[in-house]
Write a protein that holds these residues in place. Structure first.
Motif, PDB file in Angstrom:
ATOM      1  N   MET B   1       0.848  -1.189   0.000  1.00  0.00           N
ATOM      2  CA  MET B   1       0.000   0.000   0.000  1.00  0.00           C
ATOM      3  C   MET B   1       0.878   1.233   0.000  1.00  0.00           C
ATOM      4  SD  MET B   1      -1.259   0.184   3.973  1.00  0.00           S
ATOM      5  CE  MET B   1      -0.137   0.734   5.236  1.00  0.00           C
ATOM      6  N   THR B   2       0.279   2.342  -0.111  1.00  0.00           N
ATOM      7  CA  THR B   2       1.024   3.601  -0.042  1.00  0.00           C
ATOM      8  C   THR B   2       0.561   4.364   1.197  1.00  0.00           C
ATOM      9  OG1 THR B   2      -0.649   4.718  -1.360  1.00  0.00           O
ATOM     10  CG2 THR B   2       1.235   3.747  -2.533  1.00  0.00           C
ATOM     11  N   ILE B   3       1.384   5.310   1.636  1.00  0.00           N
ATOM     12  CA  ILE B   3       1.030   6.158   2.785  1.00  0.00           C
ATOM     13  C   ILE B   3       0.782   7.563   2.252  1.00  0.00           C
ATOM     14  CG2 ILE B   3       1.738   7.052   5.024  1.00  0.00           C
ATOM     15  CD1 ILE B   3       1.344   4.049   4.980  1.00  0.00           C
ATOM     16  N   THR B   4      -0.479   7.896   2.042  1.00  0.00           N
ATOM     17  CA  THR B   4      -0.836   9.232   1.529  1.00  0.00           C
ATOM     18  C   THR B   4      -1.438  10.106   2.628  1.00  0.00           C
ATOM     19  OG1 THR B   4      -2.973   8.383   0.847  1.00  0.00           O
ATOM     20  CG2 THR B   4      -1.224   8.365  -0.791  1.00  0.00           C
ATOM     21  N   SER B  62      -6.595   4.105   3.790  1.00  0.00           N
ATOM     22  CA  SER B  62      -5.908   5.401   3.687  1.00  0.00           C
ATOM     23  C   SER B  62      -6.596   6.458   4.569  1.00  0.00           C
ATOM     24  CB  SER B  62      -5.883   5.884   2.244  1.00  0.00           C
ATOM     25  OG  SER B  62      -7.215   6.055   1.766  1.00  0.00           O
ATOM     26  N   GLU B 105       7.645  -2.748  -0.411  1.00  0.00           N
ATOM     27  CA  GLU B 105       6.724  -1.622  -0.153  1.00  0.00           C
ATOM     28  C   GLU B 105       6.270  -1.625   1.314  1.00  0.00           C
ATOM     29  OE1 GLU B 105       3.195  -1.668  -2.521  1.00  0.00           O
ATOM     30  OE2 GLU B 105       2.690   0.424  -2.062  1.00  0.00           O
ATOM     31  N   THR B 106       6.047  -2.803   1.845  1.00  0.00           N
ATOM     32  CA  THR B 106       5.627  -2.895   3.245  1.00  0.00           C
ATOM     33  C   THR B 106       6.704  -2.322   4.156  1.00  0.00           C
ATOM     34  OG1 THR B 106       4.303  -4.844   2.775  1.00  0.00           O
ATOM     35  CG2 THR B 106       4.949  -4.504   5.077  1.00  0.00           C
ATOM     36  N   ASP B 109       6.523   1.340   3.865  1.00  0.00           N
ATOM     37  CA  ASP B 109       5.373   1.877   4.607  1.00  0.00           C
ATOM     38  C   ASP B 109       5.709   1.974   6.083  1.00  0.00           C
ATOM     39  OD1 ASP B 109       3.943   2.033   2.304  1.00  0.00           O
ATOM     40  OD2 ASP B 109       2.816   0.156   2.617  1.00  0.00           O
ATOM     41  N   THR B 112       7.957   4.802   6.662  1.00  0.00           N
ATOM     42  CA  THR B 112       7.256   6.103   6.595  1.00  0.00           C
ATOM     43  C   THR B 112       6.459   6.339   7.870  1.00  0.00           C
ATOM     44  OG1 THR B 112       7.080   5.932   4.210  1.00  0.00           O
ATOM     45  CG2 THR B 112       5.578   7.469   5.298  1.00  0.00           C
TER      46      THR B 112
END
Lengths: 161, 538
Positions: B1-4, B62, B105-106, B109, B112
């Motif tokens: 996932m992404t952190i937005t 998100s 990616e994890t 994340d 981040t």
């Protein structure tokens, strides 16, 4: 004080003319106005009188030419003239006048017959007299108080010899 | 996932004893990555335990997730939710092995979120402005009870003892170090904040004794110094309808204030108080000069003669009486007028007793009869045709004409035979020879009128030449006589062989009859004048 009412026996109109209060008081003693009016009503108005009510002097026709045709027809406390009765009244008067003239012609007829004169002139006059009531008799009338009709009745009731 | 989602922590929620679900407001990777803190009304923070106190949903979203308490935080408690991931790195890459994008990616994340978690903490830390990069924030080894402060050169932080900054002990501030300066700003206040003091905890503010000087006199001057009398009053217990009074030197008490008493106390002046008491104006009069206007005075002891009274109580006699002193009884009482005495209005009259009522009796043209003495007697003598009788019982004298006449009665009039009575105007009509009624009817230009009449109520115009007459007082029978005449304008009828005008009287009754006017030929017609006179018994 005047009161009019209709007589049940012939449907004619009676007008009561009361003696003045002062004149009656000479006999009955002092009266209140109410006692005076009650006395007149009790003594003068028959039990079977139809619609007795007070009227003023100007509620009575100025002349008595059609007296026997007076009637109480309209709601207002005034004396009306019944045109049918007026016609009958004048017709009767015309007949009375004609009868007098016919009697005169009867005498003339007898004299002319004795003298051997022409009788046709007398016969013609008598026929004219017999026919004189025709126009009035045939005049169609109804209602009340119509001066134009009354004038026609007067004109047709005239006997010219 | 992404952190937005860059939100670092949740908002601060206020508990209300009902709400259990609270939004995190920030994105988190796993349920265990959250720290839920409940702060009590007294400021004590408690970290809650997942599953034991709350559950979590929405990991990886998100927009963040939701923390749901098993028991709703109480009113006064505050709820905060922050990120609390473990700051480690568990991803292991093997040389020459696979390089999974998801695993990578994890790890990013988590990295981040770790940065965001640190930022949330540093944002709540005390920091120096960026322009003060030369200040050394590394202090020396701490010393117990020392405080951190800037050094005198303002170039580094240092530890300082409480005494060095004016603090002696934990709760003492030296007066030489505690100064509030007046900068002429009247809105500034010196406030001792006590909101954090626990209930029932006592704090003492000590001020100098009487020998010292209180600097803040502007505030204290509005307070009353300790006073014995005020202390006595302050010790009283207030209640409705109670007044305060001193019961001795330095002692006070309360007393009842009645409604009547308060009604008097709030009156503006003595006049209003008299009105309240219902005294009236008599209360203002001197004892030796009292004026009573109207009204009455009752129930008093009889006023003596010496004081201007009667010395007795007299009842209303309901009759004219005279008040007098009855010496035999020694009191005032009513005196009643005896025989021959009368009281009329305000006058006492004495009737004549044994005196002449009339001294002289006069008759016109005759000599006066004059009483010779109070016992003189007047004698009446009956003359010719006169009888005098007396009645001692009724004190009457009757004079009767023994040979005179009296008014005839109706019967005597109708009998018409007496020669010893006279005819009076009111009965003359009863004589058989007298007309019982009469009338004149006129016809003026067609207008009928009952012009004059006697004993007639009315006429009734029925038709041409026909009318009826109503008699005011009935005749005794219908067999009466009516004399009638009429006039007309038809002169041709005069001398005619078959007669002249005529008026037929018919259908006679005791109170009415009919009239028909006929001309010479026998035809009904309206007569100009019509006359009738009636005779008979009535």
């Amino acid at each position: 004080m005047k009161i009019m009412y209709t007589r049940p026996e012939d449907n004619g109109l009676s007008i009561v003319i009361a003696a003045p209060k002062e004149a009656i008081e000479k006999v009955l003693g002092p009266l209140t106005q109410e006692q005076y009016e009650a006395h007149v009503m009790e003594r003068s108005i028959p039990a079977d009188a139809i619609n007795p009510r007070r009227i003023t002097d100007d509620a009575i026709p100025a002349n008595r030419e059609f007296r026997n045709a007076w009637a109480d027809i309209t709601p207002e406390p005034v004396v009306d003239i019944d045109l049918v009765k007026a016609k009958d009244l004048k017709l009767m008067e015309l007949r009375d006048k004609r009868n007098i003239e016919l009697e005169k012609l009867d005498k003339e007829f007898m004299i002319a017959l004795e003298q051997g004169r022409d009788l046709n002139v007398i016969k013609d006059k008598k026929q004219l007299l017999r026919d004189v009531t025709g126009p009035l008799k045939n005049l169609p009338v109804s209602g009340i108080n119509d001066e134009e009709i009354l004038d026609q009745i007067r004109a047709l009731a005239t006997l010219e010899v | 996932m992404t952190i937005t989602n860059t939100t670092l922590a949740s908002a601060t929620f206020n508990g209300n004893g009902a709400t259990t679900a609270f939004a995190t407001g920030f994105q988190f990777i796993a349920n265990a990555d959250l720290q839920v803190i409940v702060t009590s009304a007294l400021g004590v923070e408690t970290v809650k335990t997942i599953t034991t106190h709350y559950t979590v949903t929405g990991a990886g979203n998100s927009g963040g997730g939701t923390v749901t308490f098993l028991v709703a935080p109480a009113t006064g408690e505050k709820v905060n939710i922050r990120s609390n991931i473990t700051l480690d790195q568990q991803t292991d890459y093997v040389e020459g092995g696979s390089f999974s994008a998801a695993t990578h990616e994890t790890a990013l994340d988590k990295l981040t979120k770790a940065v965001q978690q640190v930022k949330e903490i540093t944002d709540r830390s005390i920091k120096l402005p960026i322009a003060n990069q030369s200040i050394t924030t590394q202090a020396a080894t701490p010393t117990a009870s020392y405080v951190l402060r800037m050094n005198s050169a303002n170039t580094a932080v240092e530890w300082a003892s409480g005494a060095s900054i004016g603090l002696t002990g934990a709760a003492t501030v030296k007066d030489t170090e505690f100064t509030v300066t007046d900068d002429s700003d009247t809105t500034k206040k010196l406030v001792f904040e006590a909101s954090g003091i626990s209930t029932a905890t006592t704090r003492t503010l000590t001020v100098p004794n009487a020998s010292g000087t209180i600097a803040l006199t502007s505030d204290l001057s509005s307070y009353q110094p300790l006073d014995t009398e005020l202390t006595a009053i302050a010790g009283l217990t207030s209640a409705a309808d109670k007044g305060i009074q001193f019961t001795g030197a330095g002692t006070a008490g309360v007393y009842d204030l009645t409604t009547a008493g308060k009604a008097l106390l709030d009156d503006a002046d003595a006049s209003a108080q008299r009105t309240t008491l219902g005294l009236g104006t008599i209360a203002t009069q001197a004892a030796n000069n009292v004026t009573i206007t109207g009204g009455s005075v009752t129930g008093i002891t009889d006023i003596t003669l010496a004081d201007g009274g009667t010395g007795a109580s007299l009842a209303d006699p309901n009759a004219d009486r005279i008040m007098f002193w009855d010496d035999s009884a020694g009191q005032v009482t009513w005196l009643t007028a005896g025989s021959n005495l009368t009281i009329t209005g305000t006058t006492l009259d004495a009737a004549s007793v044994g005196t002449n009522t009339f001294g002289t009796i006069a008759v016109s043209g005759q000599s006066d009869v004059v009483a010779d003495s109070s016992t003189d007697t007047l004698t009446l003598v009956a003359g010719s045709g006169m009888t005098i009788t007396t009645d001692a019982g009724t004190d009457t004298i009757t004079l009767v004409s023994s040979g005179g006449v009296s008014a005839a009665t109706q019967s005597e009039q109708e009998t018409a035979s007496s020669t010893s009575v006279y005819v009076s105007p009111g009965r003359q009509q009863f004589h058989p020879s007298a007309a019982k009624f009469w009338l004149l009817v006129t016809n003026t230009a067609g207008t009928f009128a009952l012009t004059s009449s006697y004993n007639i109520t009315s006429i009734t115009d029925g038709a041409t030449g026909l009318y009826s007459v109503t008699i005011a007082t009935d005749m005794s029978a219908s067999t009466y006589c009516v004399v009638s005449d009429i006039t007309g304008t038809d002169t041709a009828s005069l001398g005619a062989g078959d007669g002249g005008y005529g008026a037929k009287i018919y259908t006679r009754a005791v109170g009415t009859y009919n009239v028909q006017c006929v001309n010479y030929s026998g035809s009904a017609f309206d007569a100009i004048h019509s006359y009738q006179v009636g005779f008979g018994d009535q």
